[in-house]
Design a protein around this motif. Structure first.
Motif, PDB file in Angstrom:
ATOM      1  N   ASN A  50      89.189 121.286 -50.718  1.00 61.39           N
ATOM      2  CA  ASN A  50      89.443 120.551 -49.492  1.00 61.39           C
ATOM      3  C   ASN A  50      90.909 120.625 -49.081  1.00 61.39           C
ATOM      4  O   ASN A  50      91.790 120.295 -49.859  1.00 61.39           O
ATOM      5  CB  ASN A  50      89.028 119.091 -49.691  1.00 61.39           C
ATOM      6  N   ARG A  51      91.170 121.045 -47.851  1.00 59.11           N
ATOM      7  CA  ARG A  51      92.536 121.146 -47.343  1.00 59.11           C
ATOM      8  C   ARG A  51      92.836 120.110 -46.272  1.00 59.11           C
ATOM      9  O   ARG A  51      93.894 120.144 -45.664  1.00 59.11           O
ATOM     10  CB  ARG A  51      92.775 122.555 -46.768  1.00 59.11           C
ATOM     11  N   PHE A  52      91.925 119.186 -46.047  1.00 59.74           N
ATOM     12  CA  PHE A  52      92.137 118.161 -45.034  1.00 59.74           C
ATOM     13  C   PHE A  52      92.886 117.000 -45.679  1.00 59.74           C
ATOM     14  O   PHE A  52      92.382 116.354 -46.591  1.00 59.74           O
ATOM     15  CB  PHE A  52      90.803 117.688 -44.459  1.00 59.74           C
ATOM     16  N   VAL A  53      94.083 116.728 -45.216  1.00 62.73           N
ATOM     17  CA  VAL A  53      94.942 115.724 -45.839  1.00 62.73           C
ATOM     18  C   VAL A  53      94.729 114.369 -45.180  1.00 62.73           C
ATOM     19  O   VAL A  53      94.790 114.242 -43.952  1.00 62.73           O
ATOM     20  CB  VAL A  53      96.425 116.121 -45.731  1.00 62.73           C
ATOM     21  N   LEU A  54      94.467 113.368 -45.984  1.00 57.13           N
ATOM     22  CA  LEU A  54      94.366 111.994 -45.493  1.00 57.13           C
ATOM     23  C   LEU A  54      95.729 111.336 -45.650  1.00 57.13           C
ATOM     24  O   LEU A  54      96.144 110.997 -46.759  1.00 57.13           O
ATOM     25  CB  LEU A  54      93.316 111.214 -46.296  1.00 57.13           C
TER      26      LEU A  54
ATOM     27  N   GLY B 179      86.850 114.072 -40.564  1.00 59.34           N
ATOM     28  CA  GLY B 179      87.443 115.378 -40.813  1.00 59.34           C
ATOM     29  C   GLY B 179      87.507 115.693 -42.282  1.00 59.34           C
ATOM     30  O   GLY B 179      87.224 116.817 -42.719  1.00 59.34           O
ATOM     31  N   TRP B 180      87.875 114.704 -43.080  1.00 56.89           N
ATOM     32  CA  TRP B 180      87.900 114.873 -44.538  1.00 56.89           C
ATOM     33  C   TRP B 180      86.504 115.187 -45.068  1.00 56.89           C
ATOM     34  O   TRP B 180      86.321 116.099 -45.874  1.00 56.89           O
ATOM     35  CB  TRP B 180      88.444 113.598 -45.183  1.00 56.89           C
ATOM     36  N   ALA B 181      85.508 114.424 -44.624  1.00 52.87           N
ATOM     37  CA  ALA B 181      84.142 114.615 -45.107  1.00 52.87           C
ATOM     38  C   ALA B 181      83.611 115.997 -44.748  1.00 52.87           C
ATOM     39  O   ALA B 181      82.963 116.658 -45.571  1.00 52.87           O
ATOM     40  CB  ALA B 181      83.229 113.520 -44.539  1.00 52.87           C
TER      41      ALA B 181
ATOM     42  N   ARG C 277      92.466 110.211 -53.478  1.00 52.21           N
ATOM     43  CA  ARG C 277      93.032 110.288 -52.126  1.00 52.21           C
ATOM     44  C   ARG C 277      92.255 109.427 -51.146  1.00 52.21           C
ATOM     45  O   ARG C 277      92.842 108.688 -50.344  1.00 52.21           O
ATOM     46  CB  ARG C 277      93.031 111.742 -51.654  1.00 52.21           C
ATOM     47  N   LEU C 278      90.935 109.523 -51.195  1.00 48.59           N
ATOM     48  CA  LEU C 278      90.122 108.727 -50.282  1.00 48.59           C
ATOM     49  C   LEU C 278      90.253 107.248 -50.601  1.00 48.59           C
ATOM     50  O   LEU C 278      90.364 106.413 -49.696  1.00 48.59           O
ATOM     51  CB  LEU C 278      88.657 109.167 -50.356  1.00 48.59           C
ATOM     52  N   SER C 279      90.237 106.901 -51.872  1.00 44.89           N
ATOM     53  CA  SER C 279      90.384 105.504 -52.264  1.00 44.89           C
ATOM     54  C   SER C 279      91.719 104.943 -51.787  1.00 44.89           C
ATOM     55  O   SER C 279      91.785 103.821 -51.253  1.00 44.89           O
ATOM     56  CB  SER C 279      90.272 105.375 -53.785  1.00 44.89           C
TER      57      SER C 279
ATOM     58  N   PHE D 151      86.203  94.685 -50.138  1.00 47.12           N
ATOM     59  CA  PHE D 151      85.515  95.819 -50.756  1.00 47.12           C
ATOM     60  C   PHE D 151      86.389  96.420 -51.850  1.00 47.12           C
ATOM     61  O   PHE D 151      87.605  96.242 -51.859  1.00 47.12           O
ATOM     62  CB  PHE D 151      85.173  96.895 -49.722  1.00 47.12           C
ATOM     63  N   HIS D 152      85.753  97.136 -52.758  1.00 45.73           N
ATOM     64  CA  HIS D 152      86.449  97.846 -53.825  1.00 45.73           C
ATOM     65  C   HIS D 152      86.663  99.282 -53.340  1.00 45.73           C
ATOM     66  O   HIS D 152      85.702 100.013 -53.111  1.00 45.73           O
ATOM     67  CB  HIS D 152      85.627  97.825 -55.110  1.00 45.73           C
ATOM     68  N   ALA D 153      87.901  99.685 -53.177  1.00 47.87           N
ATOM     69  CA  ALA D 153      88.203 100.990 -52.572  1.00 47.87           C
ATOM     70  C   ALA D 153      87.618 102.140 -53.377  1.00 47.87           C
ATOM     71  O   ALA D 153      87.099 103.105 -52.803  1.00 47.87           O
ATOM     72  CB  ALA D 153      89.714 101.156 -52.423  1.00 47.87           C
ATOM     73  N   ASP D 154      87.685 102.069 -54.715  1.00 46.67           N
ATOM     74  CA  ASP D 154      87.138 103.154 -55.530  1.00 46.67           C
ATOM     75  C   ASP D 154      85.627 103.275 -55.345  1.00 46.67           C
ATOM     76  O   ASP D 154      85.084 104.386 -55.262  1.00 46.67           O
ATOM     77  CB  ASP D 154      87.449 102.921 -57.007  1.00 46.67           C
TER      78      ASP D 154
END
Length: 209
Positions: free
Chosen positions: A73-77, A89-91, A132-134, A150-153
């Motif tokens: 994955n090259r989409f940076v959050l 975009g990330w997904a 990164r997503l978390s 919510f729990h981010a992980d």
């Protein structure tokens, strides 16, 4: 030991050439069929050179799989500005990587029972996709862009699991009436945003995804 004719571009550095050769062989044959002799032939080196760089077949295969994973994955959050577009975009980006590598991923999952040592370190550092997503979801909450508790992980894991499952299984249901990938992923993202209390629209497409 005689060096065979090189079958890979000579412009690459030697370890990279060996790892790319190992990834190609593994994708075709799995762990059992990935012999050091065949990898050496594919890379245009002798086995002594291969062992000097990687030590064992297990270490070589793990390094090759890790390299494939890191090229994904090259989409940076970054900082949340347009969460609907950014998470979508990330997904989409990670779906495409997993879908293109689904054959190799299936081989890895099949081999892990007998060879757990080859598992690539997919989340051994802060730059892994789940982390990164978390972290992105945590930043959303800190900025008031996600209002529910919510729990981010866990939230990150839900989206990643959904996208991964669709990437691995989508081609097996092409005879069924499946919505386009874009529609499926938009719905996954919409559900995630709703669950964390984010009032953000998910666009129809994202440039660069």
């Amino acid at each position: 030991m005689q060096v065979v004719a090189n079958m890979a571009p000579m412009t690459q550095d030697l370890p990279t050439r060996i790892l790319e050769a190992a990834a190609r062989v593994y994708a075709e044959t799995g762990f059992r069929g990935t012999t050091t002799r065949r990898v050496a032939q594919e890379a245009g080196v002798n086995e002594v050179t291969l062992f000097r760089h990687f030590g064992t077949k297990e270490a070589l295969v793990k390094a090759a799989l890790q390299r494939v994973h890191q090229q994904g994955n090259r989409f940076v959050l970054g900082e949340p500005q347009d969460p609907g577009a950014e998470i979508y975009g990330w997904a989409m980006s990670i779906f495409r990587h997993w879908f293109s590598a689904r054959g190799m991923i299936s081989r890895v999952m099949g081999d892990l029972v007998e060879h757990p040592e080859i598992a690539p370190g997919v989340c051994e550092e802060p730059g892994c996709e789940h982390a990164r997503l978390s972290a992105y979801l945590t930043r959303m909450r800190e900025r008031g862009l996600a209002t529910k508790d919510f729990h981010a992980d866990a939230a990150a894991g839900l989206l990643m699991g959904s996208v991964f499952t669709h990437a691995m299984w989508r081609e097996h249901f092409e005879d069924a009436t499946l919505p386009p990938v874009e529609v499926v992923l938009r719905e996954y993202v919409r559900l995630l945003l709703s669950a964390i209390g984010a009032d953000a629209a998910v666009p129809a497409s994202v440039e660069g995804a």
